[in-house]
Design an enzyme around this catalytic site. Structure first.
Site, PDB file in Angstrom:
ATOM      1  N   HIS A 184       0.818  -1.214   0.000  1.00 64.22           N
ATOM      2  CA  HIS A 184       0.000   0.000   0.000  1.00 64.22           C
ATOM      3  C   HIS A 184       0.850   1.261   0.000  1.00 64.22           C
ATOM      4  CE1 HIS A 184      -3.577  -2.416   1.672  1.00 64.22           C
ATOM      5  NE2 HIS A 184      -3.392  -2.565   0.385  1.00 64.22           N
ATOM      6  N   CYS A 208      -0.800  -0.776 -25.595  1.00 63.01           N
ATOM      7  CA  CYS A 208      -0.795  -0.100 -24.296  1.00 63.01           C
ATOM      8  C   CYS A 208       0.206  -0.710 -23.306  1.00 63.01           C
ATOM      9  CB  CYS A 208      -2.190  -0.074 -23.694  1.00 63.01           C
ATOM     10  SG  CYS A 208      -2.868  -1.704 -23.385  1.00 63.01           S
TER      11      CYS A 208
HETATM   12  C1  PEP Z   1       0.217  -5.725 -20.819  1.00 61.79           C
HETATM   13  O1  PEP Z   1       0.231  -6.917 -20.514  1.00 61.79           O
HETATM   14  O2  PEP Z   1       0.956  -5.229 -21.701  1.00 61.79           O
HETATM   15  C2  PEP Z   1      -0.687  -4.804 -20.130  1.00 61.79           C
HETATM   16  C3  PEP Z   1      -0.835  -3.558 -20.539  1.00 61.79           C
HETATM   17  O3  PEP Z   1      -1.336  -5.268 -19.031  1.00 61.79           O
HETATM   18  P1  PEP Z   1      -0.672  -5.393 -17.570  1.00 61.79           P
HETATM   19  O4  PEP Z   1       0.710  -4.790 -17.661  1.00 61.79           O
HETATM   20  O5  PEP Z   1      -1.582  -4.672 -16.668  1.00 61.79           O
HETATM   21  O6  PEP Z   1      -0.678  -6.860 -17.398  1.00 61.79           O
END
Ligand code: PEP
Ligand code: MG
Length: 756
Positions: free
Chosen positions: A370, A683
């Site tokens: 946290h 992303c």
């Molecule tokens: C990914 O796997 O690239 C992603 C954006 O998700 P996370 O990093 O939250 O697993």
């Protein structure tokens, strides 16, 4: 006048006797010799021995009644060796009617202990560390009663203070074992929050000394406790009312658990029990804390272990109040401070003046702790799991927290300070330059528009939307809200959060990713069974499709929050079209339900998927007919693509995203999405590094989402790029047999004046 010792029951009588021993003149060793006599007599044990921990994780027999006196200062056991070592290693008590049949029993002939069958031992704990072990033994095979164990633990607490005073083992013994204390030192750690910071070390709450352990009058102590608790509750309320906390967000949720503890009857009644057993209010708080700490730590449950920090935090505050200490905010502290702690609760971090706090160093901690979540929201670099930080750093030492490179530099030399100062100045300058780009369009030199969005997961991140110039939230990780709470949020709480996110994003789009839990993202209140391969296990959409009520509630909350606005829902870890269909059907049913109930609907509901599992790329035709958008999750994709654990540091550099294989895979995807006219973005972390982002644009990506801090550098790269040139160059790379084309791309960037 106090009552005669013989008239007082159980542990209180023993405590009084010990207090008399402690108060008598003599050396610490002679007191220890007396202590074993008193305990053995009072507990009707034939043996009582005290082992003290020395440097090198050795437990040395310091005093005994019953064992061979010749063994004193000779018998030594390593932590983990024998039953005594077992107690120290586990930091937990042991009570055995037949000690010799225990697998860890180690026979030491010099002690002459072979004739004693039963054994009860407890760790001597000081500030959460085992500083020794206290043992009683009996000839007969007897079962020790719960009250006897309780009494031995109370006595161990008294001994902790005697050992901690430093007269038995010189504390410098430990320092010497760990190296010269005044030379510059480097220590390794784990980045829990990004960044680099330099400042003066402040050791967080040196353990409060409890000087008086044995109480004269339990009633007076109970009153003192009640009074301190009253003040504690008021101070927690004040903390929660602070303007930077009161606006809400996940960190407030975390802090609400403090209020819960401050009113927790179970905890308070345990402290009162210890007071009735004869301890002062301070000693009772400490004793209860030690007890709960060991129990919670031993549970192996990460959520409960996290609760230990919250409990330590709140107990520390209570001790401070009992001791009449000033509130932490009023302590004299340096202007640029780096706080060093074994572990810390989030509220403790907030006690420090944010404008003077530069960094945080922890001996423990994980990225999901946290305190790390709150620190990230406040933009404070945090380095965790730094072994022995507290013993290696002296208050006032200059330190450099280089979280980005997983290291801590203690008492750096002038040259290092100069170099870091330059780095920090250059960073500040670059930050200012990137800030100036905030309102500039993200367009290449040959007029190709590239949409740059940001990733978020905490309400606190939303402020960065305007500051970074991001065009929207390309990935909102909804699981963080679930992870910091002590129970599953209901529909109303979720809807409230999502509505705030949408309020703050205004006209800019937000892509909400449904719960991505499991693997490294565990929910405290959810029974995640141990799995051999958790990253490939029961996680993410697999889990929520198996527990559809969870997903249904989340979708319901998203629909409520988006009334009259656009809603983008994205599913994580989809491995096949059938899974996407099942999840989309659930959304459609919820939309129909909302319509039936005359609920105000979103202006548009768009449903898409993350592409993180390679299998999905082999079903592009049916997939593209169904989705409104695809976003590549390069973090997970890379680990599944190469069968390479993303969290394993040994493999961190084994494979490169900038390899012909990955680039070829992405190129197919770009082409297929373009043909089907489906929006495509990426992303994962890949988009946040300018060179990788450049390669993505060369492949045809026109949309990326990244941490807010990366928008400036990536935009600077975009604006310096001629995309046509790059695209033709990249065509020549895809069929190469190379491990990586990183160097080639870097050379291209240099040759063409691209800002990397
Ligand atoms: C990914 O796997 O690239 C992603 C954006 O998700 P996370 O990093 O939250 O697993
Ligand atoms: Mg992922």
């Amino acid at each position: 006048m106090s009552a005669p010792a013989s008239a007082i029951p159980g542990p209180r009588r023993l405590l009084r006797r010990l207090r008399d021993v402690m108060a008598a003149p003599g050396t610490a060793q002679s007191r220890l010799n007396q202590v074993v006599l008193v305990i053995a007599a009072d507990m009707v044990a034939e043996v009582c021995s005290i082992y003290v921990r020395r440097a090198g994780d050795v437990l040395e027999l310091f005093a005994t009644e019953g064992l061979n006196p010749e063994a004193v200062h000779k018998t030594r056991l390593r932590v983990g060796e024998g039953l005594v070592g077992h107690i120290a290693a586990q930091a937990s008590a042991l009570s055995l009617s037949d000690a010799q049949s225990h697998p860890d029993f180690a026979y030491r002939p010099e002690t002459g202990e072979e004739i004693y069958h039963s054994l009860m031992g407890v760790p001597i704990l000081r500030s959460g560390r085992v500083v020794g072990v206290l043992v009683v033994q009996n000839r007969t095979r007897r079962n020790y009663a719960e009250e006897e164990l309780e009494a031995l633990q109370t006595v161990a607490m008294v001994l902790a203070e005697l050992i901690g005073a430093g007269d038995l083992v010189n504390p410098s013994e430990f320092l010497e074992a760990e190296g010269n204390a005044t030379l510059p030192q480097r220590a390794e750690g784990v980045r829990l929050a990004d960044g680099v910071a330099m400042g003066i070390a402040v050791l967080h709450r040196q353990a409060i000394e409890v000087r008086q352990l044995v109480a004269e009058d339990p009633e007076v102590e109970a009153e003192r406790l009640a009074e301190a608790l009253e003040r504690l509750r008021a101070s927690v309320d004040r903390m929660l009312a602070r303007p930077d906390i009161a606006i809400g967000g996940e960190h407030r949720e975390v802090l609400e658990t403090y209020r819960m503890f401050a009113h927790d009857r179970g905890w308070i009644s345990k402290i009162n029990d210890a007071i009735r057993n004869g301890l002062t209010a301070e000693a009772a708080v400490k004793r209860t804390l030690d007890d709960m700490r060991v129990r919670l730590n031993a549970s192996g449950d990460p959520y409960l272990r996290e609760r230990v920090l919250d409990l330590e935090d709140i107990a520390g505050r209570l001790l401070g109040l009992l001791n009449g200490e000033p509130e932490p905010q009023t302590r004299e502290l340096p202007d640029d401070m780096v706080v060093v702690a074994r572990a810390m609760g989030p509220a403790e971090l907030l006690d420090y003046d944010r404008t003077r706090l530069r960094g945080l160093v922890l001996e423990e901690g994980s990225a999901t702790a946290h305190v790390a979540i709150v620190a990230r929201a406040l933009d404070i670099p945090v380095l965790g799991r730094v072994d022995g930080a507290l013993s290696r750093i002296t208050p006032g030492d200059p330190v450099i927290v280089d979280a980005d490179n997983n290291q801590l530099i203690i008492r750096p030399g002038e040259d290092v300070v100069d170099a870091v100062q330059l780095t920090l100045a250059a960073r500040a300058e670059r930050k200012a330059a990137f800030a100036a780009l905030r309102h500039m369009p993200s367009i290449t030199r040959d007029d190709v528009r590239v949409n740059l969005l940001m990733n978020a997961g905490l309400l606190a991140d939303m402020g960065m939307l305007a500051e970074s110039g991001a065009e929207g939230i390309g990935l909102y990780r909804t699981e963080l809200f679930f992870m910091v709470r002590s129970q599953i949020p209901d529909v109303a709480a979720q809807a409230d959060l999502y509505a705030r996110v949408l309020d703050q994003s205004g006209e800019k789009p937000v892509y909400f990713r449904t719960l991505d839990v499991g693997s490294d993202k565990q929910l405290p209140y959810f029974n995640h069974r141990p799995e051999e391969n958790p990253a490939m296990g029961w996680r993410s959409l697999r889990l929520t499709l198996d527990r559809p009520a969870m997903l249904r509630r989340q979708v319901r909350a998203l629909l409520m929050a988006s009334a009259g606005r656009q809603l983008n829902i994205m599913f994580p870890m989809v491995a096949e079209v059938a899974e996407f269909d099942a999840a989309r059907r659930l959304v459609q049913m919820e939309v129909a339900r909302a319509r039936r109930q005359h609920q105000r609907l979103p202006s548009q509901v768009r449903v898409g998927t993350m592409l993180e599992v390679p299998a999905l790329a082999w079903q592009l035709k049916p997939l593209l007919e169904r989705v409104d958008f695809i976003s590549v999750g390069s973090n997970d994709l890379l680990q599944f693509f190469f069968a390479c654990d993303r969290g394993n540091p040994e493999l961190a550099d084994r494979y490169d995203l900038l390899s012909p294989a990955v680039l070829g895979f992405l190129r197919n995807l770009v082409d297929a999405c373009a043909r089907a006219d489906v929006e495509l973005s990426l992303c994962g972390e890949m988009a946040s590094r300018p060179l990788e982002a450049m390669a993505l644009i060369g492949l045809g990506f026109r949309r990326m989402s990244m941490p807010a801090g990366a928008i400036g550098p990536v935009k600077a790269m975009v604006r310096s790029l001629d995309r046509g040139h790059l695209a033709s160059y990249m065509d020549t790379l895809l069929d190469l047999p190379d491990h990586s084309v990183r160097d080639r791309l870097m050379a291209f960037a240099h040759d063409h004046g691209i800002a990397i």
